[in-house]
Design an enzyme around this catalytic site. Structure first.
Site, short mmCIF file in Angstrom:
data_model
loop_
_atom_site.label_atom_id
_atom_site.label_comp_id
_atom_site.label_asym_id
_atom_site.label_seq_id
_atom_site.Cartn_x
_atom_site.Cartn_y
_atom_site.Cartn_z
N TYR A 56 126.80 81.59 -47.32
CA TYR A 56 126.34 82.95 -47.60
C TYR A 56 127.50 83.93 -47.44
CZ TYR A 56 121.32 81.77 -47.56
OH TYR A 56 120.08 81.27 -47.85
N GLY A 205 108.20 85.46 -52.62
CA GLY A 205 108.52 85.27 -54.03
C GLY A 205 109.64 86.18 -54.52
N GLY A 207 110.38 89.00 -53.60
CA GLY A 207 109.91 90.36 -53.71
C GLY A 207 108.71 90.56 -54.60
#
Length: 320
Positions: A56, A205, A207
């Site tokens: 990340y 999901g 958002g």
């Protein structure tokens, strides 16, 4: 905040964790200072499960988490390795050599400023992965004290069984939400039989289940959802009636749509632990409040009927 145990023999954690993908900027710019404040706000609110990955933002998120959790022994940090990812949209270059796990683990230990990773996930989403040798190598890292527990990211029932036969698997991270995707056939029964916890990634999901998308969501340039076919105009339009029904149910219970979607996950019999990712402090508060919702059985059933599992022809991108 409520607390639970991650599987029969895993660590005690908050019932809602914090994912960290949104802190990488894939859904819009997030500065390091803002990301640091959000992580610390989650910790102060009682979150004791932080989910991240070494790749990340080139390791920057792990470094942020390492600084934030210093001195907080109750916090469980999970990270992952096994497949290298490069580029802003998660393009992959597979490295299936067990030795790469040593490098991933050591790099994460340095960035997290710790001598032991609480839970390390092996990425099983590539069929080329040699499961047994990889888990065997991670088992050696457990014996060496560098890792506390092992988990899998994705995986078929067969992969889960093969991995568990080499070393006990504590948790399985899969995309799990009301919208579009549920664990692959056979996975729930397998993890239940083996006593493996389920950690729900993308529980909102990306958002969609928050009810804040609208017909024209206006994603920022570089937002990964531009490349997700599930957010195309046709898909959003077809999902709009179900989303309106979700919002209506939420209104009757005096909660937000996202909070209702998370409480549905928390009410599952398998003891699912969601790790929603956000870069917004207000959304963080709303997500964590889901742990206090008592969902009536009839509402759980109505939600399951409203969002049937994994509609035909739809699939999800690789879980990050």
């Amino acid at each position: 905040m409520r607390y639970t145990r991650l599987g029969p023999s895993g660590p005690v954690i908050s019932s809602v964790g914090l994912g960290s993908l949104a802190l990488t900027g894939v859904y819009g710019h997030t500065g390091a200072a803002d990301a640091d404040r959000l992580i610390r706000s989650a910790l102060d609110a009682g979150v004791t499960l932080l989910d991240t990955a070494g790749f990340y933002a080139g390791g920057q998120v792990e470094s942020l988490i390492g600084r934030a959790v210093a001195g907080r022994e109750e916090v469980v940090v999970t990270t992952r390795g096994g497949v290298r990812r490069h580029g802003p949209r998660g393009t992959e270059e597979f490295d299936g050599r067990p030795g790469s796990l040593d490098r991933d683990c050591d790099a994460s230990l340095r960035r997290l400023r710790t001598g032991r990773i609480d839970l390390f996930y092996l990425d099983c989403q590539d069929e080329r992965l040699a499961v047994e040798p990889s888990v065997a190598r991670l088992s050696e890292l457990v014996a060496a004290g560098k890792i506390g527990h092992l988990g899998l990211t994705g995986g078929t029932p067969q992969q889960v069984r093969r991995a568990h036969a080499v070393h006990p698997i504590t948790a399985l991270a899969v995309e799990y939400s009301l919208w579009v995707h549920r664990p692959a056939p056979g996975v729930p029964a397998t993890v239940r039989e083996l006593g493996i916890a389920v950690v729900a990634a993308r529980p909102l999901g990306r958002g969609f289940l928050t009810g804040r998308m609208g017909p024209h969501p206006g994603f920022e340039p570089g937002d990964w959802r531009h490349a997700d076919p599930r957010f195309g105009p046709a898909e959003r339009n077809s999902g709009a009636p179900r989303l309106k029904a979700l919002e209506a149910m939420a209104a009757r219970l005096d909660v937000g749509a996202g909070r209702l979607a998370l409480s549905w996950l928390l009410a599952q019999d398998d003891g699912v632990v969601p790790v929603p990712s956000t870069r917004d402090p207000i959304h963080l508060e709303m997500n964590l409040a889901a742990s206090s919702v008592e969902l009536p059985a009839e509402t759980r059933e109505a939600l399951s009927e409203l969002f049937p599992a994994c509609p035909a022809g739809q699939s999800s991108p690789p879980l990050l």
